[in-house]
Design a protein around this motif. Structure first.
Motif, mmCIF file in Angstrom:
data_model
loop_
_atom_site.group_PDB
_atom_site.id
_atom_site.type_symbol
_atom_site.label_atom_id
_atom_site.label_comp_id
_atom_site.label_asym_id
_atom_site.label_seq_id
_atom_site.Cartn_x
_atom_site.Cartn_y
_atom_site.Cartn_z
ATOM 1 N N HIS A 160 -5.856 -0.147 5.028
ATOM 2 C CA HIS A 160 -5.321 -1.177 5.147
ATOM 3 C C HIS A 160 -4.987 -1.431 6.582
ATOM 4 O O HIS A 160 -5.084 -2.218 7.333
ATOM 5 C CB HIS A 160 -3.748 -1.421 4.555
ATOM 6 N N ALA A 204 0.715 -1.182 0.158
ATOM 7 C CA ALA A 204 0.158 0.217 0.096
ATOM 8 C C ALA A 204 0.786 1.429 0.101
ATOM 9 O O ALA A 204 0.569 2.230 -0.835
ATOM 10 C CB ALA A 204 -0.922 -0.062 1.376
ATOM 11 N N ARG A 205 1.905 1.149 0.809
ATOM 12 C CA ARG A 205 2.864 2.423 0.695
ATOM 13 C C ARG A 205 3.623 2.530 -0.646
ATOM 14 O O ARG A 205 3.641 3.828 -1.037
ATOM 15 C CB ARG A 205 3.841 2.202 2.042
ATOM 16 N N GLU A 245 -4.523 4.073 1.806
ATOM 17 C CA GLU A 245 -3.476 3.219 2.520
ATOM 18 C C GLU A 245 -3.981 3.001 3.822
ATOM 19 O O GLU A 245 -3.676 2.042 4.345
ATOM 20 C CB GLU A 245 -2.052 4.233 2.192
ATOM 21 N N ARG A 284 1.012 4.104 -2.993
ATOM 22 C CA ARG A 284 0.657 5.558 -2.666
ATOM 23 C C ARG A 284 2.121 6.175 -3.240
ATOM 24 O O ARG A 284 1.693 7.397 -3.911
ATOM 25 C CB ARG A 284 0.400 5.732 -1.053
#
Length: 374
Positions: free
Chosen positions: A293, A276-277, A290, A280
């Motif tokens: 999650h 997710a990071r 993000e 992003r």
């Protein structure tokens, strides 16, 4: 007792969820319908004698039954152990009419599954999972694989069970961490496939992992729905179903580096946070997406940082041997990852669910789940 049919492509098999004495009686009747000349139960040696005997009695009422205990340990998930099981199994008198019963969690299920696929080029397989992770995830797949000396699940094939029997009584003594770990895979399904279930899941999750049988059955049903949605026309998990590997590239690396001490679901949760990071950083996910999650993982009581001793360089080195390499042509200086471009929306550059991410960005993702940064 609930029953439904799992359909992946042209493969169909029964999937039952029950608890109590009626569940065991129904299992005996189901086994009786297989017309087997022998059952061989590959059982997690860590199960209690009572648990193993329960299933052995059910099978023994139908045909001669042998129990082969196996150590449920990530280091034992190898071809050597599968071969040793074959050496113990074949002298029992098994024939092509015999049935192998996998009794245990996903690790035992994989070893028994690969064994059943290889002996006589394929014996029938019945899954009786004993962990929530196996009930809600691993038995909802045709993949049967073991580890090589350099990575996870490098050696395997596809082999379908004739049916899956989920006896919820096995979960009564399941440690809370095992329940939380399993629900990380359910969270993956919510984030990657069915984000419309997000609010319902957030409302049900408990950090103490104290759930009723009805809660557990609801979680399992959600996972069946989600996995069926992407595997219905992709039984080999190479197209739409690749989203099921979300979080697994970095997660598997962390799991392997701890020798399996980091529970599988926890590892996948951490892998999703890193993914997710990364997404992003690439402009694919918003800050809110993000954060979604982390919110579900925290509600679940799951860890959000890597264990001490798992280094960034170690993870990078290990993901270079990930078993998803090759879906797209390799590019120097990048790592192949499955990413989202919104909740429930896998990123598909060039049509494939593989994103080639510059190593510098992968580093940022891994750093985001280290204790020093988090």
């Amino acid at each position: 007792m609930s029953e439904r049919e799992i359909r992946f492509g042209g493969v169909r098999y029964g999937f039952s969820v029950g608890h109590g004495p009626t569940s065991l009686s129904a299992l005996t009747r189901k086994l009786g319908g297989l017309d087997a000349d022998r059952f061989v139960i590959v059982a997690d040696a860590g199960l209690s004698e009572e648990q193993i005997d329960e299933i052995a009695r059910c099978a023994g009422e139908v045909a001669p039954t042998t129990v082969l205990p196996v150590l449920a340990d990530e280091k034992a998930k190898s071809l050597d152990v599968v071969n040793s099981l074959a050496e113990r199994l074949i002298p029992t008198g098994v024939t092509r009419r015999s049935v192998i019963i996998a009794l245990g969690g996903g690790l035992v299920g994989n070893m028994a599954g690969l064994l059943s696929a290889l002996v006589f080029r394929g014996l029938r397989l019945v899954h009786i999972p004993t962990t929530l992770l196996a009930m809600s995830d691993s038995v909802l797949s045709l993949k049967q694989a073991v580890n090589s000396s350099v990575g996870k699940n490098h050696l395997g094939t596809f082999h379908a069970p004739v049916f899956v029997w989920n006896h919820l009584d096995f979960l009564r003594t399941l440690p809370a961490d095992e329940t939380r770990s399993a629900l990380c895979e359910m969270i993956k399904n919510v984030l990657g496939i069915v984000p419309d279930r997000y609010a319902d899941v957030a409302a049900r999750l408990r950090a103490d992992a104290q759930y009723t049988p009805e809660d557990i059955a609801w979680f399992i049903d959600l996972c069946v729905d989600a996995k069926s949605a992407v595997m219905r026309d992709d039984l080999h998990e190479r197209g739409d179903a690749l989203v099921l590997e979300y979080g697994h590239t970095i997660g598997h690396a962390a799991e392997l580096l701890t020798g399996g001490e980091l529970r599988h679901g926890y590892a996948i949760g951490l892998g999703m946070l890193a993914a997710a990071r990364i997404a992003r950083e690439l402009g694919l996910l918003t800050a809110e997406e993000e954060a979604a999650h982390r919110e579900l993982l925290v509600l679940n009581g799951a860890p959000t940082v890597l264990p001490a001793g798992v280094t960034l360089e170690g993870v990078l080195r290990t993901i270079s041997l990930d078993n998803k390499r090759g879906y797209v042509k390799g590019t120097a200086g990048t790592r192949d990852l499955i990413l989202l471009e919104g909740l429930g929306k896998p990123h598909r550059p060039g049509g494939a669910q593989i994103t080639q991410v510059p190593e510098a960005v992968v580093r940022l993702g891994i750093e985001s789940i280290t204790a020093e940064v988090a």
